[in-house]
Design a protein around this motif. Structure first.
Motif, PDB file in Angstrom:
ATOM      1  N   ILE A 154      -6.119  -3.220 -11.891  1.00 24.46           N
ATOM      2  CA  ILE A 154      -5.760  -3.259 -10.406  1.00 24.46           C
ATOM      3  C   ILE A 154      -5.504  -1.408 -10.075  1.00 24.46           C
ATOM      4  O   ILE A 154      -5.706  -1.889  -8.610  1.00 24.46           O
ATOM      5  CB  ILE A 154      -5.544  -4.453 -10.028  1.00 24.46           C
ATOM      6  N   LYS A 155      -4.491  -1.473 -10.541  1.00 26.72           N
ATOM      7  CA  LYS A 155      -4.113   0.025  -9.720  1.00 26.72           C
ATOM      8  C   LYS A 155      -5.293   0.928 -10.039  1.00 26.72           C
ATOM      9  O   LYS A 155      -5.003   2.166  -8.935  1.00 26.72           O
ATOM     10  CB  LYS A 155      -3.166   0.033 -10.811  1.00 26.72           C
ATOM     11  N   ILE A 156      -5.938   0.891 -10.749  1.00 26.72           N
ATOM     12  CA  ILE A 156      -6.989   1.749 -11.374  1.00 26.72           C
ATOM     13  C   ILE A 156      -7.801   1.635 -10.412  1.00 26.72           C
ATOM     14  O   ILE A 156      -8.472   2.306  -9.771  1.00 26.72           O
ATOM     15  CB  ILE A 156      -7.765   1.375 -12.805  1.00 26.72           C
ATOM     16  N   SER A 157      -7.973   0.513  -9.936  1.00 30.71           N
ATOM     17  CA  SER A 157      -9.633   0.367  -8.709  1.00 30.71           C
ATOM     18  C   SER A 157      -8.975   0.183  -7.230  1.00 30.71           C
ATOM     19  O   SER A 157      -9.625   0.778  -6.888  1.00 30.71           O
ATOM     20  CB  SER A 157      -9.147  -1.611  -9.080  1.00 30.71           C
ATOM     21  N   ARG A 158      -7.260   0.269  -7.144  1.00 31.47           N
ATOM     22  CA  ARG A 158      -7.196   0.963  -5.909  1.00 31.47           C
ATOM     23  C   ARG A 158      -7.636   2.318  -6.210  1.00 31.47           C
ATOM     24  O   ARG A 158      -7.629   2.544  -5.133  1.00 31.47           O
ATOM     25  CB  ARG A 158      -5.884   0.600  -5.996  1.00 31.47           C
ATOM     26  N   CYS A 159      -7.293   3.223  -7.107  1.00 31.35           N
ATOM     27  CA  CYS A 159      -7.354   4.228  -7.342  1.00 31.35           C
ATOM     28  C   CYS A 159      -9.111   4.607  -6.315  1.00 31.35           C
ATOM     29  O   CYS A 159      -9.077   5.844  -6.062  1.00 31.35           O
ATOM     30  CB  CYS A 159      -6.952   5.405  -7.901  1.00 31.35           C
ATOM     31  N   GLN A 160      -9.715   4.256  -7.155  1.00 31.29           N
ATOM     32  CA  GLN A 160     -11.288   4.563  -7.693  1.00 31.29           C
ATOM     33  C   GLN A 160     -11.680   3.692  -5.556  1.00 31.29           C
ATOM     34  O   GLN A 160     -12.589   4.637  -5.926  1.00 31.29           O
ATOM     35  CB  GLN A 160     -11.587   3.723  -7.856  1.00 31.29           C
ATOM     36  N   SER A 161     -11.099   2.822  -5.620  1.00 31.39           N
ATOM     37  CA  SER A 161     -11.868   2.764  -3.954  1.00 31.39           C
ATOM     38  C   SER A 161     -11.385   3.899  -2.838  1.00 31.39           C
ATOM     39  O   SER A 161     -11.954   3.678  -2.047  1.00 31.39           O
ATOM     40  CB  SER A 161     -11.102   1.134  -3.584  1.00 31.39           C
ATOM     41  N   VAL A 192      -9.962 -19.362   1.760  1.00 32.76           N
ATOM     42  CA  VAL A 192      -8.677 -19.399   1.813  1.00 32.76           C
ATOM     43  C   VAL A 192      -7.932 -18.444   1.277  1.00 32.76           C
ATOM     44  O   VAL A 192      -7.656 -17.371   1.103  1.00 32.76           O
ATOM     45  CB  VAL A 192      -7.958 -20.029   1.969  1.00 32.76           C
ATOM     46  N   HIS A 193      -8.574 -18.406   0.295  1.00 24.46           N
ATOM     47  CA  HIS A 193      -7.622 -17.334  -1.300  1.00 24.46           C
ATOM     48  C   HIS A 193      -8.566 -16.520  -1.858  1.00 24.46           C
ATOM     49  O   HIS A 193      -8.834 -15.699  -2.217  1.00 24.46           O
ATOM     50  CB  HIS A 193      -8.235 -18.814  -2.312  1.00 24.46           C
ATOM     51  N   MET A 194     -10.227 -16.804  -1.412  1.00 27.51           N
ATOM     52  CA  MET A 194     -11.185 -15.794  -1.374  1.00 27.51           C
ATOM     53  C   MET A 194     -10.870 -14.200  -0.424  1.00 27.51           C
ATOM     54  O   MET A 194     -10.634 -13.530  -0.853  1.00 27.51           O
ATOM     55  CB  MET A 194     -12.614 -16.113  -1.134  1.00 27.51           C
ATOM     56  N   HIS A 195     -10.315 -15.221   0.086  1.00 27.45           N
ATOM     57  CA  HIS A 195     -10.189 -13.416   1.726  1.00 27.45           C
ATOM     58  C   HIS A 195      -8.809 -13.447   1.316  1.00 27.45           C
ATOM     59  O   HIS A 195      -8.184 -11.794   1.638  1.00 27.45           O
ATOM     60  CB  HIS A 195     -10.553 -14.090   2.808  1.00 27.45           C
ATOM     61  N   TRP A 196      -7.964 -14.230   0.901  1.00 32.38           N
ATOM     62  CA  TRP A 196      -6.054 -12.815   0.633  1.00 32.38           C
ATOM     63  C   TRP A 196      -6.363 -13.215  -0.281  1.00 32.38           C
ATOM     64  O   TRP A 196      -5.069 -11.576   0.288  1.00 32.38           O
ATOM     65  CB  TRP A 196      -5.959 -14.557   0.661  1.00 32.38           C
ATOM     66  N   ALA A 197      -6.389 -12.572  -2.056  1.00 29.85           N
ATOM     67  CA  ALA A 197      -6.551 -12.411  -3.005  1.00 29.85           C
ATOM     68  C   ALA A 197      -6.977 -10.829  -3.163  1.00 29.85           C
ATOM     69  O   ALA A 197      -8.445 -10.752  -2.140  1.00 29.85           O
ATOM     70  CB  ALA A 197      -6.346 -13.122  -4.126  1.00 29.85           C
ATOM     71  N   GLU A 198      -6.429  -9.522  -3.952  1.00 25.69           N
ATOM     72  CA  GLU A 198      -7.175  -8.820  -4.150  1.00 25.69           C
ATOM     73  C   GLU A 198      -7.619  -8.968  -5.124  1.00 25.69           C
ATOM     74  O   GLU A 198      -9.013  -8.149  -5.918  1.00 25.69           O
ATOM     75  CB  GLU A 198      -6.005  -7.510  -3.740  1.00 25.69           C
ATOM     76  N   ALA A 199      -7.206  -9.772  -6.201  1.00 24.11           N
ATOM     77  CA  ALA A 199      -7.545  -9.585  -7.465  1.00 24.11           C
ATOM     78  C   ALA A 199      -7.565 -11.387  -8.421  1.00 24.11           C
ATOM     79  O   ALA A 199      -6.521 -11.866  -7.383  1.00 24.11           O
ATOM     80  CB  ALA A 199      -6.635  -9.427  -8.355  1.00 24.11           C
ATOM     81  N   SER A 251       4.063   1.518  -1.557  1.00 26.04           N
ATOM     82  CA  SER A 251       3.151   0.939  -2.214  1.00 26.04           C
ATOM     83  C   SER A 251       2.395  -0.570  -1.148  1.00 26.04           C
ATOM     84  O   SER A 251       3.367  -1.562  -0.691  1.00 26.04           O
ATOM     85  CB  SER A 251       2.650   0.692  -3.270  1.00 26.04           C
ATOM     86  N   PRO A 252       1.022  -0.786  -1.344  1.00 22.85           N
ATOM     87  CA  PRO A 252       0.644  -1.670  -0.642  1.00 22.85           C
ATOM     88  C   PRO A 252       0.971  -3.441  -1.449  1.00 22.85           C
ATOM     89  O   PRO A 252       0.632  -3.047  -2.782  1.00 22.85           O
ATOM     90  CB  PRO A 252      -1.330  -1.864   0.087  1.00 22.85           C
ATOM     91  N   VAL A 253       0.933  -4.430  -1.322  1.00 25.24           N
ATOM     92  CA  VAL A 253       1.127  -5.198  -1.264  1.00 25.24           C
ATOM     93  C   VAL A 253      -0.314  -5.367  -2.863  1.00 25.24           C
ATOM     94  O   VAL A 253      -1.208  -5.949  -2.170  1.00 25.24           O
ATOM     95  CB  VAL A 253       1.656  -6.632  -0.770  1.00 25.24           C
ATOM     96  N   VAL A 254       0.150  -6.279  -4.171  1.00 25.01           N
ATOM     97  CA  VAL A 254      -1.317  -7.049  -4.257  1.00 25.01           C
ATOM     98  C   VAL A 254      -0.819  -7.615  -4.711  1.00 25.01           C
ATOM     99  O   VAL A 254      -0.079  -8.337  -4.538  1.00 25.01           O
ATOM    100  CB  VAL A 254      -1.311  -6.455  -6.475  1.00 25.01           C
ATOM    101  N   ARG A 255      -1.958  -8.836  -3.701  1.00 22.28           N
ATOM    102  CA  ARG A 255      -2.443 -10.039  -3.850  1.00 22.28           C
ATOM    103  C   ARG A 255      -2.942 -10.540  -4.690  1.00 22.28           C
ATOM    104  O   ARG A 255      -4.470 -10.173  -5.432  1.00 22.28           O
ATOM    105  CB  ARG A 255      -2.542 -10.892  -2.247  1.00 22.28           C
ATOM    106  N   ILE A 256      -2.788 -11.336  -5.913  1.00 23.25           N
ATOM    107  CA  ILE A 256      -3.273 -12.371  -6.988  1.00 23.25           C
ATOM    108  C   ILE A 256      -3.318 -13.565  -6.687  1.00 23.25           C
ATOM    109  O   ILE A 256      -2.296 -14.601  -6.833  1.00 23.25           O
ATOM    110  CB  ILE A 256      -3.024 -12.066  -8.619  1.00 23.25           C
ATOM    111  N   ASP A 260       0.073  -7.933 -17.896  1.00 19.35           N
ATOM    112  CA  ASP A 260       0.603  -5.957 -17.334  1.00 19.35           C
ATOM    113  C   ASP A 260      -0.406  -5.023 -16.961  1.00 19.35           C
ATOM    114  O   ASP A 260      -0.875  -4.341 -16.324  1.00 19.35           O
ATOM    115  CB  ASP A 260       1.501  -6.192 -18.056  1.00 19.35           C
ATOM    116  N   SER A 261      -1.339  -5.123 -18.087  1.00 19.79           N
ATOM    117  CA  SER A 261      -2.459  -4.781 -18.858  1.00 19.79           C
ATOM    118  C   SER A 261      -3.577  -4.961 -17.120  1.00 19.79           C
ATOM    119  O   SER A 261      -4.408  -4.219 -16.946  1.00 19.79           O
ATOM    120  CB  SER A 261      -3.406  -5.083 -19.763  1.00 19.79           C
ATOM    121  N   PHE A 262      -3.566  -5.800 -16.694  1.00 18.47           N
ATOM    122  CA  PHE A 262      -4.758  -6.388 -15.663  1.00 18.47           C
ATOM    123  C   PHE A 262      -4.322  -5.663 -14.057  1.00 18.47           C
ATOM    124  O   PHE A 262      -4.767  -5.472 -14.101  1.00 18.47           O
ATOM    125  CB  PHE A 262      -4.679  -8.110 -15.375  1.00 18.47           C
TER     126      PHE A 262
END
Length: 230
Positions: free
Chosen positions: A173-180, A80-87, A13-18, A167-169
């Motif tokens: 993110i996982k749901i958002s990835r699937c939709q993307s 920096v943070h805006m472009h680095w993070a996914e969430a 799985s791709p890394v989730v960056r928060i 955990d819920s968040f």
């Protein structure tokens, strides 16, 4: 997605960056460490970014996660943070109205620059009832107006609420990835996000978490200290 992001600790799985954003003294570091290790530590250095690398279980599947505990104060002036993070997790203290005002500004910045990114507005220190300056209904309204998730927790008092919120968040993110990745991409509706609060809890994360301290003044690229184990 870069190749090195796709394979960490054996996960495909791709890394989730928060990115965890907020004012000084709101408990960003305490919340992050509470979630990852179940321990509460009250004192942290606040002049550098802290990058935590770990692998968590989300709905039964391993998911590599990087959490950037970002040092304040001015996120709006740096991309920096805006472009680095996914969430994004935006933290304020329910005992500090100025931190809530600042959280609102950060929320506006995130929503304007990263409109499709999942966002969690998180009120900390809700155990300090006699010091409360921000009512829950006010913060919840702010979150809903930006289609963001909202929770109130106490990092000092309860590990359970912190774990459930994050955990819920991660599930969102996982749901958002699937939709993307779907041909019919769409943004999560507010009702869908609220509905996703109900679901299975992930098993506890692995107790070993890699911590890297990044140089705030060198675009987060230079390591000031070798990684260590919590």
């Amino acid at each position: 997605m870069r190749t090195e992001d796709k394979m960490i600790n054996g996960s495909s799985s791709p890394v989730v960056r928060i990115a965890v954003l907020g004012s000084y003294q709101v408990g960003k570091s305490a919340l992050t460490v509470r979630y990852l290790t179940k321990r509460f530590i009250g004192e942290y250095r606040s002049d550098t970014d802290m990058l935590y690398k770990c692998q968590l279980q989300v709905e039964g599947s391993p998911l590599p996660v990087e959490i950037m505990d970002a040092a304040p104060p001015n996120y709006a002036s740096s991309n920096v943070h805006m472009h680095w993070a996914e969430a994004f997790v935006i933290v304020y203290s329910v005992c500090d109205r100025e931190s809530f005002r600042n959280a609102g500004e950060i929320l506006e910045t995130v929503c304007s620059q990263r409109s499709s990114a999942p966002v969690l507005l998180l009120g900390n220190k809700n155990d300090l009832h006699h010091l409360r300056e921000v009512e829950e209904v006010e913060a919840r309204s702010l979150a809903l107006s930006h289609a963001a998730r909202f929770s109130e927790v106490s990092a000092a008092e309860s590990c359970k609420d912190v774990t459930e919120s994050l955990d819920s968040f991660l599930r969102e993110i996982k749901i958002s990835r699937c939709q993307s990745s779907s041909p019919r991409q769409r943004k999560l509706s507010v009702s869908r996000m609220l509905g996703s609060l109900i679901g299975r809890h992930s098993p506890p994360p692995a107790p070993i978490t890699e911590l890297i301290i990044l140089d705030k003044h060198d675009d987060r690229a230079k390591l000031m200290k070798s990684s260590r184990q919590l």
